[in-house]
Design a protein around this motif. Structure first.
Motif, mmCIF file in Angstrom:
data_model
loop_
_atom_site.group_PDB
_atom_site.id
_atom_site.type_symbol
_atom_site.label_atom_id
_atom_site.label_comp_id
_atom_site.label_asym_id
_atom_site.label_seq_id
_atom_site.Cartn_x
_atom_site.Cartn_y
_atom_site.Cartn_z
ATOM 1 N N ARG A 160 0.824 -1.205 0.000
ATOM 2 C CA ARG A 160 0.000 0.000 0.000
ATOM 3 C C ARG A 160 0.855 1.251 0.000
ATOM 4 O O ARG A 160 0.481 2.284 -0.522
ATOM 5 C CB ARG A 160 -0.928 -0.005 1.211
ATOM 6 N N GLY A 161 2.018 1.185 0.632
ATOM 7 C CA GLY A 161 2.868 2.364 0.657
ATOM 8 C C GLY A 161 4.247 1.999 1.139
ATOM 9 O O GLY A 161 4.554 0.820 1.346
ATOM 10 N N ALA A 162 5.095 3.019 1.291
ATOM 11 C CA ALA A 162 6.441 2.796 1.790
ATOM 12 C C ALA A 162 6.360 2.405 3.254
ATOM 13 O O ALA A 162 5.403 2.734 3.949
ATOM 14 C CB ALA A 162 7.279 4.055 1.618
ATOM 15 N N GLU A 163 7.370 1.674 3.716
ATOM 16 C CA GLU A 163 7.422 1.316 5.126
ATOM 17 C C GLU A 163 8.672 1.914 5.733
ATOM 18 O O GLU A 163 9.751 1.809 5.171
ATOM 19 C CB GLU A 163 7.508 -0.204 5.284
ATOM 20 N N ASP A 164 8.513 2.533 6.877
ATOM 21 C CA ASP A 164 9.667 2.925 7.661
ATOM 22 C C ASP A 164 10.365 1.632 8.097
ATOM 23 O O ASP A 164 9.726 0.724 8.614
ATOM 24 C CB ASP A 164 9.168 3.715 8.884
ATOM 25 N N LEU A 165 11.680 1.576 7.832
ATOM 26 C CA LEU A 165 12.445 0.370 8.178
ATOM 27 C C LEU A 165 12.257 -0.015 9.639
ATOM 28 O O LEU A 165 12.384 -1.167 10.014
ATOM 29 C CB LEU A 165 13.935 0.636 7.952
ATOM 30 N N PHE A 166 11.988 0.984 10.470
ATOM 31 C CA PHE A 166 11.951 0.736 11.904
ATOM 32 C C PHE A 166 10.522 0.847 12.442
ATOM 33 O O PHE A 166 10.311 1.067 13.626
ATOM 34 C CB PHE A 166 12.898 1.712 12.610
ATOM 35 N N ALA A 167 9.563 0.693 11.533
ATOM 36 C CA ALA A 167 8.165 0.790 11.945
ATOM 37 C C ALA A 167 7.784 -0.434 12.771
ATOM 38 O O ALA A 167 8.402 -1.492 12.651
ATOM 39 C CB ALA A 167 7.267 0.864 10.713
ATOM 40 N N PRO A 168 6.759 -0.308 13.618
ATOM 41 C CA PRO A 168 6.314 -1.470 14.383
ATOM 42 C C PRO A 168 5.767 -2.562 13.456
ATOM 43 O O PRO A 168 5.298 -2.286 12.348
ATOM 44 C CB PRO A 168 5.209 -0.920 15.289
ATOM 45 N N LEU A 169 5.846 -3.785 13.954
ATOM 46 C CA LEU A 169 5.468 -4.954 13.167
ATOM 47 C C LEU A 169 4.050 -4.862 12.606
ATOM 48 O O LEU A 169 3.804 -5.174 11.441
ATOM 49 C CB LEU A 169 5.590 -6.188 14.074
ATOM 50 N N SER A 170 3.111 -4.390 13.447
ATOM 51 C CA SER A 170 1.705 -4.410 13.047
ATOM 52 C C SER A 170 1.488 -3.557 11.789
ATOM 53 O O SER A 170 0.725 -3.921 10.904
ATOM 54 C CB SER A 170 0.837 -3.879 14.183
ATOM 55 N N GLU A 171 2.214 -2.412 11.703
ATOM 56 C CA GLU A 171 2.061 -1.567 10.509
ATOM 57 C C GLU A 171 2.526 -2.291 9.262
ATOM 58 O O GLU A 171 1.893 -2.224 8.212
ATOM 59 C CB GLU A 171 2.874 -0.277 10.664
ATOM 60 N N SER A 172 3.676 -2.961 9.374
ATOM 61 C CA SER A 172 4.212 -3.683 8.223
ATOM 62 C C SER A 172 3.258 -4.772 7.779
ATOM 63 O O SER A 172 3.062 -4.995 6.584
ATOM 64 C CB SER A 172 5.559 -4.318 8.569
ATOM 65 N N VAL A 173 2.684 -5.483 8.734
ATOM 66 C CA VAL A 173 1.782 -6.582 8.395
ATOM 67 C C VAL A 173 0.551 -6.039 7.660
ATOM 68 O O VAL A 173 0.144 -6.550 6.619
ATOM 69 C CB VAL A 173 1.387 -7.351 9.672
ATOM 70 N N ARG A 174 -0.009 -4.959 8.214
ATOM 71 C CA ARG A 174 -1.200 -4.371 7.589
ATOM 72 C C ARG A 174 -0.925 -3.868 6.184
ATOM 73 O O ARG A 174 -1.772 -3.927 5.300
ATOM 74 C CB ARG A 174 -1.719 -3.210 8.443
ATOM 75 N N ASN A 175 0.309 -3.364 5.983
ATOM 76 C CA ASN A 175 0.687 -2.807 4.689
ATOM 77 C C ASN A 175 0.619 -3.868 3.589
ATOM 78 O O ASN A 175 0.485 -3.546 2.417
ATOM 79 C CB ASN A 175 2.114 -2.243 4.804
ATOM 80 N N ARG A 176 0.731 -5.135 3.975
ATOM 81 C CA ARG A 176 0.862 -6.178 2.960
ATOM 82 C C ARG A 176 -0.381 -7.027 2.789
ATOM 83 O O ARG A 176 -0.461 -7.823 1.866
ATOM 84 C CB ARG A 176 2.053 -7.080 3.331
ATOM 85 N N TRP A 177 -1.353 -6.881 3.685
ATOM 86 C CA TRP A 177 -2.493 -7.787 3.647
ATOM 87 C C TRP A 177 -3.428 -7.660 2.452
ATOM 88 O O TRP A 177 -3.860 -8.680 1.910
ATOM 89 C CB TRP A 177 -3.281 -7.689 4.965
ATOM 90 N N PRO A 178 -3.787 -6.461 2.022
ATOM 91 C CA PRO A 178 -4.782 -6.399 0.937
ATOM 92 C C PRO A 178 -4.322 -7.194 -0.278
ATOM 93 O O PRO A 178 -5.081 -7.929 -0.894
ATOM 94 C CB PRO A 178 -4.869 -4.901 0.616
ATOM 95 N N TRP A 179 -3.033 -7.062 -0.599
ATOM 96 C CA TRP A 179 -2.498 -7.732 -1.770
ATOM 97 C C TRP A 179 -2.489 -9.245 -1.587
ATOM 98 O O TRP A 179 -2.856 -10.004 -2.488
ATOM 99 C CB TRP A 179 -1.092 -7.209 -2.016
ATOM 100 N N LEU A 180 -2.071 -9.677 -0.398
ATOM 101 C CA LEU A 180 -2.019 -11.113 -0.155
ATOM 102 C C LEU A 180 -3.420 -11.710 -0.202
ATOM 103 O O LEU A 180 -3.612 -12.813 -0.721
ATOM 104 C CB LEU A 180 -1.351 -11.396 1.190
#
Lengths: 474, 474
Positions: free
Chosen positions: B295-315
């Motif tokens: 969905r967008g760029a991820e801060d390398l040091f972002a919390p896990l939950s944000e990263s997971v959410r960022n990838r779900w729609p596509w999966l």
């Protein structure tokens, strides 16, 4: 006001209409019987071409280039021959590589010489690699000695270097001049080239000593030495520097122009934001094409053989990886023969692995491009592993439930969940490792990473799913 | 000379070292027994921070932003608090969205107000969407009335419009001024903003009438009216214009700055090449991420939950398409049970179809982006069909021969060749149709085309291969 995009489209429609008429008149001219009718058709044809010429007049070379690119090869030549003579060279400069090659390939040598003969040394240097060697030699001789050595110098720099982007149209001021003297020098000289936001300050040996924004010069008191108007800190490049580094510097420090110096620090030229933007656009276009497995852009109207050749290397590579993955499945043919559901489910395991892996690849490539990764990516790998573990449990679970819904086998369902989980972990590791490995091997990670990754996740996905099934289901 | 990229890396290493020491000293300060030792650790800690501050001094905000992006969240705050006060606001402006959100989220309201309080209205307007509403309200009140209404106006324009990119730092000259008067006006005023290559000419009602390159002004005779120095044709934008159109215009006509006018034609601001370049970079970054299913760029040091959410729609989408393809295979389970080799070979048919289709998609998207496609793409579809027919016969043949080499079955080999050929034809048709369909539906073809195409080629590949096998092999 400048011609807008919609205007260009309207013009293109008018021009297409004229070209259509041209074709009809051409064919009529051949078919008509009497001499009188022939003459009439001939006159109409000429009238039509004059009308075409009129439509093309006053357009910007960039718009003319767009119109040429939108037309089939034969129409391009008809239009090119009606271009205002002053614009032919600049239009060639503005064309995309693949369209330019098609136009240049069709022009007669004398037409080509006339078309590019009026270009200055900078534009000619840019065009030279696309021109036949004998024409470059013939035209180079028409330049003065300074321009000739500039042409030789710039031709020596490879694709993707600052040397290829630089121009010699640099305006230098001597450090010991006053603002008033500088203004008088500018008034006496030729009009300043566009993209001139700053003038470069040099000492008596022509060594670069800084730069002066033209807006500061205009505000300075005539008696103030230019050196006192503030020597702005200036990023200077060498011709051998990679163009990508120049692009990053322009982007980061919001530059409009920057000086190019030789090894001694002498000012030899400049690069400007317009060529940097063109470079950025070309690079990102090429990236998108390479990622999709194309060697380069294709002229829409290129011959079939060129298009086919453009796509073969990638398809050949794809065939090798697909066959390798197929052989992994081949190992488990006995298992599949006994549990046919595996054949139905296995593409899901491979596909979800490839997709999560490519998400990781995209993030790693972006971080590499932004210089955000300092160490070897250990922290990133840990984070991606965690994300893929969470996703693996979640989506592996979902997939397991769906598989149970179809096949009503708990053990098959558990094998499916486990395989998806494991393949997502493999995908995360490979997604971090592959771009780093490609960079370490001196290759652009943006280009090959996806194909290598998909190869890994396909192979691993099939192997783990069918392997687990062999152990637990038979 | 400006700090180079290597310098930034060197600084970053020094800074990391200081941060490491900071952490050690912090933990020591907690553990030490005696008061005296505590004081010593405290002093060393302060010394260390002073050293950190010294390292950060004199750096460009863009470089400071890069350093912040490269550090973990806690270190970012330590560094941000040691930034030279004048640079805090500009550093926030330079940060990538996702990193900026993390820094702003961690700062106390008073720190935030101090950090952005010194920004001018243009920079503040840029930052406002990232700031908490109460802080925007509080700081807006500190601006003059003209700036306040500017803030309200620009906030009304959506993401991706010219209104979001424009600045009010425009220098206007009255048409009836002489060059000398204009120069005096510039001398008396504030320093010209950077990226000022041209001044805008307005009439008494402040309607835009053209522009004057600053290089022409400097060369003009003081008594000449600015109107006579050449009103260059100027592309003007409205705040509601899409930023992408502005970017194309800047690129095509090599602009450095361009005026923005309201509906009446009054000059209200300008956009400059630096913000256009930033916009282009963001758009192409976002493209690459969206294509990879993020969905967008991820801060390398972002919390896990944000990263997971960022990838779900596509999966989730991927799971749906993978299951659909899987159900196609499910229809032919009986066939596979009798000829297990089909399970081994079927991924090859799907994969080569997906790859050639994505090549076509990339070319069509590029042609659409360059405005090169005039009609509905009939000619392009014909060409792609021809290319895929040639490739289908060639690679289908190769695949057939390889399959024969493995399974020694002529009929299986012929079915394989036919399926590859047919899937490549489907891929070419879908590769042209899908981007057009997405554009027709008002969506960006660059984003969804690949997933739709792969769905088509997977499904069609499995169906045709297994269907032909069912008819001819059983």
């Amino acid at each position: 006001m400048t011609v807008s995009r919609d205007d260009v489209k309207a013009r293109l429609d008018q021009i297409s209409h004229l070209l259509e008429r041209h074709r009809v008149l051409e064919s009529l001219a051949g078919r008509q019987g009497s001499e009188k009718r022939d003459l009439l058709a001939h006159m109409q044809r000429r009238e039509n071409l004059v009308e075409l010429e009129r439509r093309l007049r006053g357009m910007h070379p960039a718009d003319l280039a767009l119109i040429l690119a939108s037309l089939p090869t034969t129409d391009r030549l008809i239009v090119f021959r009606q271009l205002p003579p002053r614009e032919t060279g600049l239009t060639l400069v503005e064309l995309d590589d693949e369209v330019r090659a098609s136009v240049i390939g069709e022009l007669r040598p004398d037409e080509l010489i006339q078309a590019v003969g009026a270009l200055d040394a900078d534009d000619f240097a840019y065009l030279a690699p696309s021109l036949p060697d004998d024409i470059v030699t013939e035209l180079s001789a028409t330049f003065g000695s300074a321009d000739r050595s500039w042409l030789v110098d710039t031709a020596a720099y490879g694709e993707g270097t600052v040397g290829r982007l630089m121009r010699q149209d640099v305006v230098a001021l001597r450090l010991d001049q006053t603002a008033g003297e500088a203004v008088n020098q500018l008034r006496a000289g030729v009009p300043l080239p566009s993209q001139t936001d700053r003038l470069f300050l040099v000492d008596v040996r022509h060594l670069l000593r800084g730069s002066l924004p033209i807006s500061e010069l205009i505000r300075g008191h005539p008696d103030t030495p230019v050196a006192d108007l503030g020597i702005a800190e200036t990023a200077a490049f060498r011709p051998s520097d990679p163009a990508s580094r120049a692009a990053k510097t322009f982007e980061r420090y919001d530059l409009v122009s920057a000086p190019v110096v030789d090894d001694l620090g002498k000012l030899i030229g400049r690069i400007t934001i317009d060529s940097v933007v063109d470079y950025m656009r070309d690079a990102s276009d090429q990236d998108a094409l390479t990622r999709a497995g194309l060697r380069g852009a294709e002229d829409l109207f290129a011959p079939l053989s060129e298009s086919v050749r453009n796509r073969w290397p990638w398809l050949a590579l794809n065939l090798v990886t697909a066959f390798a993955a197929s052989r992994v499945i081949g190992v488990f043919e006995d298992t599949i023969a006994r549990v046919v559901a595996l054949a139905t489910l296995m593409p899901i395991v491979a596909s979800i692995g490839g997709n999560t892996g490519n998400q990781t690849v995209a993030l790693v490539i972006r971080a590499l491009a932004l210089d955000q990764l300092r160490d070897t990516g250990g922290r990133l790998a840990r984070k991606e592993l965690l994300v893929s573990a969470v996703n693996g449990l979640t989506w592996g679970g979902v997939v397991g439930v769906l598989a149970y819904g179809i096949y009503r086998s708990a053990s098959l369902s558990v094998v499916m969940t486990a395989a998806v989980f494991l393949n997502l972990v493999v995908a995360a590791l490979a997604g971090v490792a592959v771009p780093f490995a490609l960079r370490w091997a001196g290759r652009d990670p943006a280009h090959g990473a996806s194909v290598v990754l998909t190869f890994v996740t396909d192979g691993a996905g099939f192997f783990m799913f069918l392997g687990l099934a062999t152990v637990f289901l038979l």
